[in-house]
Design a protein around this motif. Structure first.
Motif, PDB file in Angstrom:
ATOM      1  N   THR A 253     -14.624   6.143   2.079  1.00 51.44           N
ATOM      2  CA  THR A 253     -13.281   6.368   1.529  1.00 51.44           C
ATOM      3  C   THR A 253     -13.358   7.325   0.348  1.00 51.44           C
ATOM      4  O   THR A 253     -12.551   8.262   0.235  1.00 51.44           O
TER       5      THR A 253
ATOM      6  N   HIS B 226      -6.288   0.406   2.529  1.00 49.53           N
ATOM      7  CA  HIS B 226      -6.805   1.333   1.518  1.00 49.53           C
ATOM      8  C   HIS B 226      -8.182   1.907   1.876  1.00 49.53           C
ATOM      9  O   HIS B 226      -8.570   2.946   1.334  1.00 49.53           O
TER      10      HIS B 226
ATOM     11  N   TYR C 179      -4.287  -5.565   3.036  1.00 57.72           N
ATOM     12  CA  TYR C 179      -4.073  -4.537   2.005  1.00 57.72           C
ATOM     13  C   TYR C 179      -5.364  -3.746   1.741  1.00 57.72           C
ATOM     14  O   TYR C 179      -5.363  -2.515   1.682  1.00 57.72           O
ATOM     15  N   TYR C 180      -6.484  -4.459   1.611  1.00 55.11           N
ATOM     16  CA  TYR C 180      -7.765  -3.779   1.400  1.00 55.11           C
ATOM     17  C   TYR C 180      -8.101  -2.850   2.569  1.00 55.11           C
ATOM     18  O   TYR C 180      -8.559  -1.720   2.380  1.00 55.11           O
TER      19      TYR C 180
ATOM     20  N   PRO D 290     -13.614   0.312  -3.250  1.00 53.17           N
ATOM     21  CA  PRO D 290     -13.485   1.421  -2.302  1.00 53.17           C
ATOM     22  C   PRO D 290     -14.813   1.732  -1.617  1.00 53.17           C
ATOM     23  O   PRO D 290     -15.854   1.841  -2.276  1.00 53.17           O
TER      24      PRO D 290
ATOM     25  N   TRP E 261       0.833  -1.212   0.000  1.00 50.19           N
ATOM     26  CA  TRP E 261       0.000   0.000   0.000  1.00 50.19           C
ATOM     27  C   TRP E 261       0.866   1.259   0.000  1.00 50.19           C
ATOM     28  O   TRP E 261       0.645   2.186  -0.778  1.00 50.19           O
TER      29      TRP E 261
ATOM     30  N   GLU F  78      -3.073   8.439  -2.472  1.00 50.58           N
ATOM     31  CA  GLU F  78      -4.249   7.594  -2.196  1.00 50.58           C
ATOM     32  C   GLU F  78      -5.404   7.963  -3.112  1.00 50.58           C
ATOM     33  O   GLU F  78      -6.097   7.081  -3.661  1.00 50.58           O
TER      34      GLU F  78
ATOM     35  N   TYR G 164      -4.581   6.803  -6.712  1.00 52.17           N
ATOM     36  CA  TYR G 164      -4.604   5.354  -6.866  1.00 52.17           C
ATOM     37  C   TYR G 164      -6.019   4.810  -6.776  1.00 52.17           C
ATOM     38  O   TYR G 164      -6.411   3.902  -7.519  1.00 52.17           O
ATOM     39  N   THR G 165      -6.807   5.382  -5.877  1.00 50.84           N
ATOM     40  CA  THR G 165      -8.191   4.929  -5.716  1.00 50.84           C
ATOM     41  C   THR G 165      -9.027   5.302  -6.939  1.00 50.84           C
ATOM     42  O   THR G 165      -9.964   4.580  -7.307  1.00 50.84           O
TER      43      THR G 165
ATOM     44  N   ARG H 114      -8.365   2.594  -9.249  1.00 49.57           N
ATOM     45  CA  ARG H 114      -9.084   1.400  -8.783  1.00 49.57           C
ATOM     46  C   ARG H 114     -10.562   1.489  -9.155  1.00 49.57           C
ATOM     47  O   ARG H 114     -11.160   0.499  -9.602  1.00 49.57           O
TER      48      ARG H 114
ATOM     49  N   TRP I  48     -10.935  -0.163   1.454  1.00 49.12           N
ATOM     50  CA  TRP I  48     -11.779  -0.853   0.485  1.00 49.12           C
ATOM     51  C   TRP I  48     -12.509  -2.006   1.179  1.00 49.12           C
ATOM     52  O   TRP I  48     -12.066  -2.487   2.229  1.00 49.12           O
TER      53      TRP I  48
END
Length: 633
Positions: A616, A604, A600-601, A612, A491, A545, A548-549, A552, A606
């Motif tokens: 978030t 983030h 990891y989720y 997500p 992350w 963040e 990147y999100t 995603r 998620w």
């Protein structure tokens, strides 16, 4: 000022160009380069759009610091919907195109539509012109750049071009600048080809005025000196990225014969980095970089006599060496040169060729499919001929050129088991079975299997845990074979590399393979002195963040979820057969991998499916896409 560079919107179908300002508020939320590219694409590309549709959008972005003399700040980001995966397509390119684009008055270009005939775009001194490229179609990437410079009458003009692979819509075609600089992943060159776009050319002399020149220069020298004086940078400046090969093949984490083995053992010794020095003329660098990590090489005799090129990088050693069972530097150099002239991602090409060789070994494809070509390990002619077939879409090459997912549907779905890919994107020729953090990184990467989106290279160093905590702000287990806390590590690197790509600086001069290299807090003064924008370390992490999100969410809207966040099934079923004792007999533990993925989720924000959470998205200010970005045209 730096912040007055423009956004150019080009519709090739309508032959129309618009020039717009880039609001400072968008800079504060996304910086530039990769981050701003994906803000635009998230609001431009609907999920039902095919990557080769004229409605797909190609985004070109210079980083916020591109063109400044610090940390290799010469990078360019090329982004689009990926022809191999249907999700995020994104390439990061060195060289001099990005700085020249800024001197021409622009930071970002959005290109939509399809030209009726072959075309190139000229960006010059604040203006954009669409020109015919009919006379340039068919030229290799080296020749076309020379022709363009003569045509525009500027020997400093920089071009981003495609070769035969892009013209033939090979799904992993790339874009090239110079003889070596490649926007090498995600099929960006194929999308250019689908738009009949041969090149984008930048030429200009508009100064980059900075907020505080004296402080910027002083601090740039300081941070550059820090990066240059690391052991990693010093060795890189002497051996280039092939230095990574020596550790990989000795230890046992380099894909061999399409991952049937994890090292070639003694057979691989000829490919050690020191042996490349025989061909090296000098070390060269991207614009604005003091490390000089690439070789200029020349083959003076033998079968490939006369080949002059730059590289090869570590990736090429796997792609055209261990992956196909050829342990000859001259062959690797030749393949590297050919791939660059063709304009094809050599990682994807080499991985696809190696996959085909194993499929031939196992009977999935035969000489009837290959036009009589026997795909036998170590056969240099077979490697070259199959690579050429892919680029020219001949025989089995026409199937392989569509990428592993589509090819496996025609060859037989069982064949996909032997393809080292995630989300349809071929992997670098490393073997991650014994390194859980690396395995998670290739699996969760937004563009599919990849070593440059989140790979925590320093995990291999097994640094003291107190040192790791200072870097990451979290307790991190030092053992690189462990699963616990590696989700946090991946992350953190995702955020860091996103910020680096959005600033336009080089990943090799950040915490990638050196714990002593610059990181978030070191970029804060650079941004302020260059632009006047004041950000904190925490705000930079939040930008990473957010960016990147956004990527995603683009993938989520295109059908991706937890099911796509796994490394190749082979990694769970088959143990490594070679290497040092701590690497031999390794495979991924499925239960522990699931734990790492969930960690990891959580980091983030998620949910359990990798989507997500609403809170978030609200925290990061990511709204539903409105797809109105290009309606102005």
């Amino acid at each position: 000022m730096v912040l007055n560079r423009k956004l150019g919107i080009i519709d090739l179908n309508k032959n129309k160009v618009l020039v717009r300002e880039i609001p400072v508020e968008l800079r504060k939320k996304h910086l530039g380069g990769r981050g701003l590219n994906w803000y635009y694409l998230y609001n431009s590309i609907r999920p039902d759009i095919d990557p080769f549709s004229p409605e797909n959008v190609l985004a070109i972005g210079a980083g916020l610091l591109t063109g400044f003399p610090a940390l290799g700040a010469g990078r360019t980001q090329i982004s689009t919907k990926n022809p191999m995966t249907g999700g995020v397509g994104d390439s990061n390119m060195g060289g001099a195109f990005g700085p020249q684009l800024r001197l021409a008055g622009f930071d970002h270009l959005l290109i939509v539509g399809k030209a009726e005939k072959p075309t190139y775009i000229l960006v010059k001194d604040g203006g954009i012109e669409i020109r015919s490229a009919e006379h340039l179609w068919g030229l290799d990437t080296h020749t076309v750049q020379k022709a363009i410079r003569e045509e525009v009458g500027d020997d400093r003009a920089e071009s981003m071009v495609i070769g035969r692979a892009g013209e033939n819509l090979v799904a992993f075609a790339n874009v090239m600048n110079g003889i070596k600089n490649a926007g090498g992943r995600s099929g960006t060159g194929a999308v250019m080809g689908s738009k009949n776009l041969k090149a984008i050319v930048a030429s200009g002399d508009i100064d980059l005025e900075v907020h505080d020149p004296e402080k910027l220069l002083d601090y740039s020298l300081e941070v550059d000196r820090r990066a240059r004086n690391t052991k990693w940078a010093k060795t890189l400046g002497r051996l280039g990225t092939p230095l990574l090969y020596d550790v990989s093949y000795t230890t046992g984490f380099i894909g061999t014969l399409n991952w049937q083995y994890n090292t070639p053992g003694e057979d691989g010794k000829p490919l050690e980095a020191e042996n490349l020095e025989k061909y090296s003329v000098k070390m060269v660098a991207c614009i604005g970089c003091s490390v000089h990590c690439r070789h200029r090489v020349k083959i003076r005799e033998g079968r490939y006599r006369g080949v002059v090129t730059e590289g090869p990088e570590y990736a090429a050693i796997g792609a055209f060496g261990t992956g196909v069972g050829v342990y000859d530097w001259e062959f690797v150099i030749k393949c590297n040169e050919m791939a660059n002239r063709w304009g094809v991602d050599l990682i994807s090409l080499g991985t696809t060729v190696a996959w085909a060789f194993e499929l031939f070994q196992r009977g999935f494809i035969t000489e009837n499919d290959t036009g009589g070509l026997r795909l036998e390990w170590g056969n240099e002619n077979a490697v070259l001929d199959l690579a050429r077939m892919i680029v020219e879409r001949q025989n089995i090459g026409n199937v392989l050129a569509d990428g592993m997912l589509k090819a496996s549907e025609k060859i037989g779905k069982e064949s996909l088991y032997y393809a080292n890919q995630t989300k349809g994107h071929p992997n670098l020729l490393t073997d991650e079975r014994g390194i859980p953090s690396f395995a998670l990184g290739i699996a969760t990467s937004t563009r599919g299997a990849d070593h440059l989106r989140s790979r925590p290279g320093i995990d291999l160093f097994q640094l003291p845990e107190e040192t790791l905590e200072k870097i990451y702000g979290h307790r991190i287990v030092s053992d690189f074979t462990a699963y616990e806390t590696k989700g946090i590590m991946v992350w953190w690197h995702e955020l860091l590399y996103n910020v680096v790509d959005s600033l336009g600086i080089c990943k090799f001069q950040t915490v990638f393979n050196s714990a002593n290299s610059p990181r978030f807090e070191d970029y804060v003064p650079l941004i302020e002195y260059a632009t006047g924008i004041r950000l904190t370390r925490e705000e930079l992490m939040e930008i990473g963040e957010r960016n990147y999100t956004t990527e995603r969410m683009f993938n989520v809207l295109n059908g991706f979820s937890r099911k796509d966040d796994y490394p190749p099934e082979r990694y769970f079923r088959e143990e490594t057969k070679r290497g040092l004792p701590f690497m031999k007999g390794r495979k991924l533990d499925r239960e522990k991998y699931e734990m790492m993925l969930e960690e990891y989720y959580r980091q983030h924000g998620w949910d359990e499916n990798g989507v997500p959470k609403k809170e978030t998205l609200e925290r990061l200010g990511i709204a539903e896409p409105d797809y109105s970005m290009l309606e102005v045209l």
